[in-house]
Design a protein around this motif. Structure first.
Motif, PDB file in Angstrom:
ATOM      1  N   LEU A   1     -33.821 -95.793 -28.459  1.00 50.53           N
ATOM      2  CA  LEU A   1     -34.868 -95.643 -29.473  1.00 50.53           C
ATOM      3  C   LEU A   1     -35.672 -94.367 -29.240  1.00 50.53           C
ATOM      4  N   ARG A   2     -36.274 -93.883 -30.300  1.00 49.93           N
ATOM      5  CA  ARG A   2     -37.236 -92.786 -30.223  1.00 49.93           C
ATOM      6  C   ARG A   2     -38.635 -93.429 -30.199  1.00 49.93           C
ATOM      7  N   ILE A   3     -39.302 -93.354 -29.048  1.00 53.30           N
ATOM      8  CA  ILE A   3     -40.554 -94.078 -28.861  1.00 53.30           C
ATOM      9  C   ILE A   3     -41.685 -93.096 -28.577  1.00 53.30           C
ATOM     10  N   ALA A   4     -42.662 -93.087 -29.460  1.00 53.18           N
ATOM     11  CA  ALA A   4     -43.858 -92.277 -29.264  1.00 53.18           C
ATOM     12  C   ALA A   4     -44.864 -93.051 -28.432  1.00 53.18           C
ATOM     13  N   VAL A   5     -45.525 -92.368 -27.520  1.00 48.28           N
ATOM     14  CA  VAL A   5     -46.540 -92.977 -26.644  1.00 48.28           C
ATOM     15  C   VAL A   5     -47.847 -92.230 -26.866  1.00 48.28           C
ATOM     16  N   SER A   6     -48.917 -92.971 -27.135  1.00 48.72           N
ATOM     17  CA  SER A   6     -50.195 -92.317 -27.432  1.00 48.72           C
ATOM     18  C   SER A   6     -51.356 -93.123 -26.870  1.00 48.72           C
ATOM     19  N   SER A   7     -52.246 -92.446 -26.156  1.00 44.64           N
ATOM     20  CA  SER A   7     -53.482 -93.074 -25.704  1.00 44.64           C
ATOM     21  C   SER A   7     -54.681 -92.601 -26.513  1.00 44.64           C
ATOM     22  N   ARG A   8     -54.448 -91.719 -27.491  1.00 47.37           N
ATOM     23  CA  ARG A   8     -55.563 -91.131 -28.236  1.00 47.37           C
ATOM     24  C   ARG A   8     -56.325 -92.220 -28.999  1.00 47.37           C
ATOM     25  N   THR A   9     -57.618 -92.260 -28.786  1.00 46.33           N
ATOM     26  CA  THR A   9     -58.434 -93.272 -29.441  1.00 46.33           C
ATOM     27  C   THR A   9     -58.771 -92.844 -30.860  1.00 46.33           C
TER      28      THR A   9
ATOM     29  N   VAL B   1     -45.734 -98.437 -18.869  1.00 44.56           N
ATOM     30  CA  VAL B   1     -44.816 -98.926 -19.894  1.00 44.56           C
ATOM     31  C   VAL B   1     -43.937 -97.791 -20.411  1.00 44.56           C
ATOM     32  N   GLY B   2     -44.510 -96.617 -20.613  1.00 42.76           N
ATOM     33  CA  GLY B   2     -43.718 -95.475 -21.069  1.00 42.76           C
ATOM     34  C   GLY B   2     -42.586 -95.144 -20.105  1.00 42.76           C
ATOM     35  N   ARG B   3     -42.902 -95.150 -18.795  1.00 38.06           N
ATOM     36  CA  ARG B   3     -41.856 -94.861 -17.795  1.00 38.06           C
ATOM     37  C   ARG B   3     -40.781 -95.952 -17.807  1.00 38.06           C
TER      38      ARG B   3
ATOM     39  N   LEU C   1     -36.753 -95.688 -18.405  1.00 35.98           N
ATOM     40  CA  LEU C   1     -35.729 -96.236 -17.508  1.00 35.98           C
ATOM     41  C   LEU C   1     -34.755 -97.136 -18.248  1.00 35.98           C
ATOM     42  N   ALA C   2     -35.235 -97.768 -19.324  1.00 34.92           N
ATOM     43  CA  ALA C   2     -34.369 -98.633 -20.127  1.00 34.92           C
ATOM     44  C   ALA C   2     -33.449 -97.827 -21.040  1.00 34.92           C
ATOM     45  N   GLY C   3     -33.577 -96.503 -21.017  1.00 35.00           N
ATOM     46  CA  GLY C   3     -32.659 -95.648 -21.758  1.00 35.00           C
ATOM     47  C   GLY C   3     -33.195 -95.089 -23.052  1.00 35.00           C
ATOM     48  N   HIS C   4     -34.478 -95.302 -23.323  1.00 38.27           N
ATOM     49  CA  HIS C   4     -35.049 -94.811 -24.568  1.00 38.27           C
ATOM     50  C   HIS C   4     -35.605 -93.392 -24.399  1.00 38.27           C
ATOM     51  N   SER C   5     -35.709 -92.689 -25.498  1.00 42.94           N
ATOM     52  CA  SER C   5     -36.344 -91.369 -25.511  1.00 42.94           C
ATOM     53  C   SER C   5     -37.834 -91.565 -25.776  1.00 42.94           C
ATOM     54  N   THR C   6     -38.665 -91.249 -24.780  1.00 45.83           N
ATOM     55  CA  THR C   6     -40.106 -91.425 -24.929  1.00 45.83           C
ATOM     56  C   THR C   6     -40.789 -90.065 -24.898  1.00 45.83           C
ATOM     57  N   PHE C   7     -41.823 -89.926 -25.701  1.00 41.90           N
ATOM     58  CA  PHE C   7     -42.525 -88.641 -25.799  1.00 41.90           C
ATOM     59  C   PHE C   7     -43.935 -88.904 -26.310  1.00 41.90           C
ATOM     60  N   ALA C   8     -44.833 -87.984 -25.997  1.00 43.11           N
ATOM     61  CA  ALA C   8     -46.211 -88.087 -26.470  1.00 43.11           C
ATOM     62  C   ALA C   8     -46.285 -87.624 -27.920  1.00 43.11           C
TER      63      ALA C   8
ATOM     64  N   VAL D   1     -39.611 -91.585 -35.804  1.00 40.85           N
ATOM     65  CA  VAL D   1     -40.036 -92.388 -34.656  1.00 40.85           C
ATOM     66  C   VAL D   1     -39.662 -93.836 -34.945  1.00 40.85           C
ATOM     67  N   ASP D   2     -39.060 -94.502 -33.953  1.00 38.71           N
ATOM     68  CA  ASP D   2     -38.697 -95.912 -34.147  1.00 38.71           C
ATOM     69  C   ASP D   2     -39.849 -96.849 -33.817  1.00 38.71           C
ATOM     70  N   LEU D   3     -40.534 -96.569 -32.704  1.00 41.73           N
ATOM     71  CA  LEU D   3     -41.658 -97.399 -32.278  1.00 41.73           C
ATOM     72  C   LEU D   3     -42.766 -96.523 -31.726  1.00 41.73           C
ATOM     73  N   LEU D   4     -43.973 -97.042 -31.809  1.00 43.01           N
ATOM     74  CA  LEU D   4     -45.150 -96.404 -31.212  1.00 43.01           C
ATOM     75  C   LEU D   4     -45.721 -97.350 -30.163  1.00 43.01           C
ATOM     76  N   VAL D   5     -46.097 -96.791 -29.006  1.00 43.91           N
ATOM     77  CA  VAL D   5     -46.757 -97.576 -27.955  1.00 43.91           C
ATOM     78  C   VAL D   5     -48.175 -97.038 -27.779  1.00 43.91           C
ATOM     79  N   VAL D   6     -49.158 -97.910 -27.962  1.00 49.41           N
ATOM     80  CA  VAL D   6     -50.569 -97.551 -27.811  1.00 49.41           C
ATOM     81  C   VAL D   6     -51.282 -98.686 -27.088  1.00 49.41           C
ATOM     82  N   PRO D   7     -52.460 -98.445 -26.529  1.00 46.33           N
ATOM     83  CA  PRO D   7     -53.195 -99.553 -25.914  1.00 46.33           C
ATOM     84  C   PRO D   7     -53.622-100.593 -26.952  1.00 46.33           C
ATOM     85  N   VAL D   8     -54.008-101.755 -26.447  1.00 41.94           N
ATOM     86  CA  VAL D   8     -54.707-102.748 -27.269  1.00 41.94           C
ATOM     87  C   VAL D   8     -56.209-102.576 -27.058  1.00 41.94           C
ATOM     88  N   LEU D   9     -56.607-102.622 -25.786  1.00 46.16           N
ATOM     89  CA  LEU D   9     -58.011-102.460 -25.414  1.00 46.16           C
ATOM     90  C   LEU D   9     -58.212-101.084 -24.785  1.00 46.16           C
ATOM     91  N   ALA D  10     -59.404-100.559 -24.897  1.00 45.25           N
ATOM     92  CA  ALA D  10     -59.728 -99.286 -24.253  1.00 45.25           C
ATOM     93  C   ALA D  10     -60.301 -99.487 -22.863  1.00 45.25           C
TER      94      ALA D  10
END
Length: 452
Positions: free
Chosen positions: A237-245, A263-265, A269-276, A349-358
């Motif tokens: 998957l193409r997975i975007a990772v963002s902590s920007r509030t 989680v991004g790392r 390791l699971a084989g996905h392409s992760t990027f900010a 982008v297939d999925l986005l990973v962001v926090p739930v709580l700050a």
């Protein structure tokens, strides 16, 4: 028995390795032992649950019951036949419901047994769950709130009182308690689960599921939605990772960012392409979110509510909502523009990973006695991330991401475009293999306990 998953329990009851009565008896005893510490339930249906268990056991053929004998908790926000729906308030009707909400009916028809109604804040407005009778606390750290508004549901699942709980999410009300309690919490996309009139929060709110495994979430959602969901492991998957509030005065703390990077790392390791990459969120969107938050409650205030008995913070909320509606601030066209922008983000982008709580969960206090502005400010500072995806009607799944130094769980949310529920669940199942999480706090469940 205690700590078994819904999938395990249902299989054991269907195959005759245990009975529904044995399952419910064990869980009611566990609730009796631990819930005084956590305040998950407004009402425990002990006698009724045992009678329902006996009815399941009397069925000759249980092969068609995907939730056979599974103890479940229902958020005190929908009708359960024979029960008062209090909605966390002294201002609501005390007449028992004559029928089950459709999602309750579907779970029951599948063999689930409702052991109780979980604690919520008044009218399910706020992100902590205290009502006139108690405070829902995180089983990971009882000084911290279980979150809201499905806080009782999160605490009940985390403390192994039930393997499966219903929640609803209008501005983060499944994902926030899931994060506070270290469990999975899925807000499906728009139209996936059933609604009745007057509960949709102007299209923001969806019914969903809290559990400790992706398989359990998929099972509960499949029955609730009357269609199959499967957590199949995805390919690359193409997975975007963002902590920007999205809120400038609510930045994530260091532990939140560390959990996100863990989680991004792991996904790498699971084989996905992760990027900010960060969604472009207009500054005006938080004003829009606030207008919908207050306006949705004012627009759908139940007719049987005695407004003079509402908590002061809730009366303020309703008054602000009526003003926002009169001024046209809950602007559907602006919301549609945000949805279009969010859809465009997922073009490549297939999925986005962001926090739930700050930051850590709010303190476990009587927030219902505090002014509206204090509650609103806490809500924004603690959980600035979830409401974007209610405004867009996109599915989002809170997933555990370890434990913080302060004892609170870390959590992220996986977000996808409409129809991505299977992809979210499959990615969560894959993540559990490369970054396993504790399903319950230490000591909550015996590690040597036999599965049914």
């Amino acid at each position: 028995m205690i700590g078994a998953t819904a999938v395990e329990i249902a299989a054991a009851v269907r195959e005759g390795r245990t009975t529904a009565r044995e399952v419910i008896t064990a869980h009611l005893a566990h609730i009796d032992r631990v819930d005084p510490r956590y305040g998950a339930f407004r009402r425990v249906r002990a006698a009724e649950a045992l009678a329902e268990a006996d009815a399941i056991d009397q069925q000759v053929d249980k092969s068609s019951l995907p939730l056979a004998g599974v103890p479940v908790a229902i958020k005190d926000h929908v009708d359960v036949r024979g029960e008062v729906r209090a909605d966390g308030s002294l201002a609501t009707s005390r007449e028992p419901a004559t029928d089950d909400h459709p999602l309750v009916a579907r779970w029951r028809a599948a063999g689930a047994i409702v052991v109780g109604l979980t604690r919520v804040p008044e009218l399910c407005i706020f992100p902590t769950s205290d009502d006139p009778e108690g405070i829902a606390r995180s089983p990971w750290n009882t000084r911290m709130s279980a979150g809201g508004s499905s806080g009782g549901a999160g605490a009940a699942v985390a403390a192994a009182m039930v393997p499966l709980a219903h929640g609803s999410d209008g501005m983060g009300s499944i994902r926030i308690p899931a994060a506070c309690c270290g469990v999975l919490g899925l807000k499906p996309g728009g139209g996936v689960t059933p609604h009745v009139d007057g509960e949709g929060w102007l299209g923001l709110s969806e019914h969903g599921v809290l559990a400790t495994t992706a398989d359990d979430v998929a099972l509960g959602l499949s029955v609730m939605a009357n269609r199959d969901f499967t957590p199949e492991r995805p390919g690359r998957l193409r997975i975007a990772v963002s902590s920007r509030t999205p809120v400038v005065f609510a930045p994530p703390d260091a532990e939140t960012v560390a959990g996100l990077h863990r989680v991004g790392r792991a996904l790498g390791l699971a084989g996905h392409s992760t990027f900010a990459r960060h969604p472009r969120v207009p500054v005006s969107l938080q004003t829009l979110a606030g207008a919908f938050w207050v306006g949705s409650v004012a627009a759908e205030l139940p007719a049987n509510v005695d407004e003079s008995l509402l908590q002061p913070r809730t009366r303020t909320h309703v008054a602000l909502g009526r003003a926002a509606l009169r001024a046209g601030l809950a602007d559907q066209k602006q919301r549609d523009r945000w949805r279009d922008r969010a859809l465009a983000f997922f073009d490549d982008v297939d999925l986005l990973v962001v926090p739930v709580l700050a930051r850590p969960p709010a303190a476990a206090e009587s927030w219902s006695t505090k002014p509206w502005w204090t509650n609103a400010q806490m809500s924004t500072r603690v959980a600035p991330y979830p409401n974007l995806w209610n405004l867009a009607s996109f599915p989002a799944l809170a997933v555990p991401a370890g434990v913080r130094a302060d004892g609170a769980p870390a959590s992220v949310q996986l977000v996808g475009p409409p129809g991505a529920e299977d992809l979210l669940l499959g990615t969560a199942a894959q993540l559990a293999e490369v970054l396993p999480w504790e399903r319950h706090p230490d000591g909550m469940v015996s590690r040597t306990a036999e599965r049914p």
